[in-house]
Design an enzyme around this catalytic site. Structure first.
Site, short mmCIF file in Angstrom:
data_model
loop_
_atom_site.label_atom_id
_atom_site.label_comp_id
_atom_site.label_asym_id
_atom_site.label_seq_id
_atom_site.Cartn_x
_atom_site.Cartn_y
_atom_site.Cartn_z
N ASN A 9 20.93 60.91 80.94
CA ASN A 9 21.33 60.79 79.53
C ASN A 9 21.94 59.41 79.35
OD1 ASN A 9 22.43 60.93 77.00
ND2 ASN A 9 23.98 62.46 77.51
N LYS A 11 22.89 58.04 76.75
CA LYS A 11 23.82 57.99 75.60
C LYS A 11 23.46 56.78 74.72
CE LYS A 11 27.25 60.29 78.35
NZ LYS A 11 28.55 60.90 78.33
N HIS A 96 24.85 68.89 73.38
CA HIS A 96 25.74 68.11 74.26
C HIS A 96 27.16 68.18 73.71
CE1 HIS A 96 27.55 64.65 76.26
NE2 HIS A 96 26.61 64.79 77.18
N GLU A 98 29.32 66.02 73.25
CA GLU A 98 29.66 64.97 72.28
C GLU A 98 29.10 65.30 70.90
OE1 GLU A 98 28.22 61.65 74.62
OE2 GLU A 98 29.76 62.11 76.10
N GLU A 168 28.06 71.70 81.68
CA GLU A 168 28.80 70.45 81.66
C GLU A 168 30.24 70.71 81.21
OE1 GLU A 168 25.97 66.87 81.41
OE2 GLU A 168 26.59 67.36 79.39
N GLY A 174 32.19 61.93 81.94
CA GLY A 174 32.63 60.54 81.78
C GLY A 174 34.07 60.29 82.22
N SER A 213 30.25 63.58 85.67
CA SER A 213 30.65 62.61 86.69
C SER A 213 29.92 62.79 88.02
CB SER A 213 32.18 62.65 86.90
OG SER A 213 32.84 62.27 85.70
C1 PEP Z 1 26.70 63.53 80.16
O1 PEP Z 1 26.89 62.70 79.27
O2 PEP Z 1 25.94 64.49 79.95
C2 PEP Z 1 27.36 63.34 81.44
C3 PEP Z 1 27.27 64.28 82.33
O3 PEP Z 1 28.04 62.15 81.59
P1 PEP Z 1 28.69 61.59 82.97
O4 PEP Z 1 27.67 61.80 84.07
O5 PEP Z 1 28.96 60.16 82.71
O6 PEP Z 1 29.92 62.40 83.23
#
Ligand code: PEP
Length: 257
Positions: A9, A11, A96, A98, A168, A174, A213
């Site tokens: 992803n 973003k 997601h 976000e 997630e 992040g 992460s």
């Molecule tokens: C994500 O945005 O779905 C995500 C898992 O981000 P990160 O790997 O940066 O934590």
């Protein structure tokens, strides 16, 4: 047998030059021999460029980060599943955290987007997960169950035969704070168990990714868990070396689930 899956992803990142370089760097080092499926999900505006590069052949599938719940019409600023499919997308991320927290997407909207993805031949990657406050209040399973239930009610359990789930935890996205393999496995097993109540065959075949992460250094221990079938990768998907290391970790788990 579930085939491992890693999706990147990106973003809201990347110029055309950066996207082009990233795709070249990933495809030149990714092993074609691996049975692991790998997808990249660029921002909408980079999809035509990435689609064109991937059309030339290669090991990568294409996905998007969001879609409208509508197919066409007076929805200024939106992009539909029909359009994404037209550009060769196979996957689309739905719900997601976000989108849920910054753009007010509730469970019902997410369920409608999931339906729209399937309607246009896209495989939804449904994101679920709890905030830190919810985990601290011991609400993780209730939150994930509620998020799943909304999609189940609208789409039915059979729809999950053509879907992927990404667990997630919001506190891990992040932040550099990854869930432990045991924490993630416990929620993954809970998700599979919920779906198995409705349809065991669908639940057994469903790929459940972990996201939050994930890096080259921690991917293998996560993917070793019996119900973790790969990862949804944010930050680390912007670095070809890190991303390919994560894909190799997933390939190392092939044949074990
Ligand atoms: C994500 O945005 O779905 C995500 C898992 O981000 P990160 O790997 O940066 O934590």
């Amino acid at each position: 047998m579930r085939r491992p899956f890693v999706a990147g992803n990106w973003k809201m990142n990347g110029t055309r030059a950066e996207a082009s370089r990233l795709v070249d760097d990933i495809t030149s080092t990714l092993s074609m021999a691996s049975h692991t499926e790998v997808a990249v999900c660029p921002p909408f505006i980079l999809i035509p460029l990435v689609a064109e590069k991937l059309a030339a052949g290669g090991a990568l599938a294409l996905g998007a980060q969001n879609l409208s719940s509508e197919a066409a019409g007076a929805f200024t600023g939106e992009v539909s599943g029909l359009m994404l499919r037209d550009y060769g997308c196979q996957y689309v991320i739905v719900g997601h955290s976000e989108r849920r927290s910054l753009y007010g997407e509730g469970d019902d909207t997410v369920a409608r987007k999931f339906a729209a993805a399937l309607e246009h031949g896209l495989t939804p990657i449904l994101c679920v997960g709890e905030t830190l406050a919810e985990r601290d209040a011991d609400e993780t399973e209730n939150v994930v169950a509620r998020q799943l239930q909304a999609v189940l009610e609208r789409n039915g359990v059979k729809a999950f035969a053509n879907a992927v789930i990404a667990y997630e935890p919001v506190w891990a996205i992040g932040t550099g704070r990854t869930a432990t393999p045991q924490q993630a496995q416990s929620v993954h097993a809970f998700i599979r168990g919920r779906l198995a109540h409705a349809d065991r065959v669908v639940a057994d075949g469903l790929r459940i990714l972990y996201g939050g992460s994930v890096k080259g250094a921690n991917a293998a221990e996560l993917f070793r868990e019996p119900d973790i079938d790969g990862g949804l990768i944010g930050g680390a998907s912007l670095n070809a070396v890190e991303f390919v290391t994560i894909c190799q970790a997933a390939a190392g788990s092939e044949g074990s689930k």
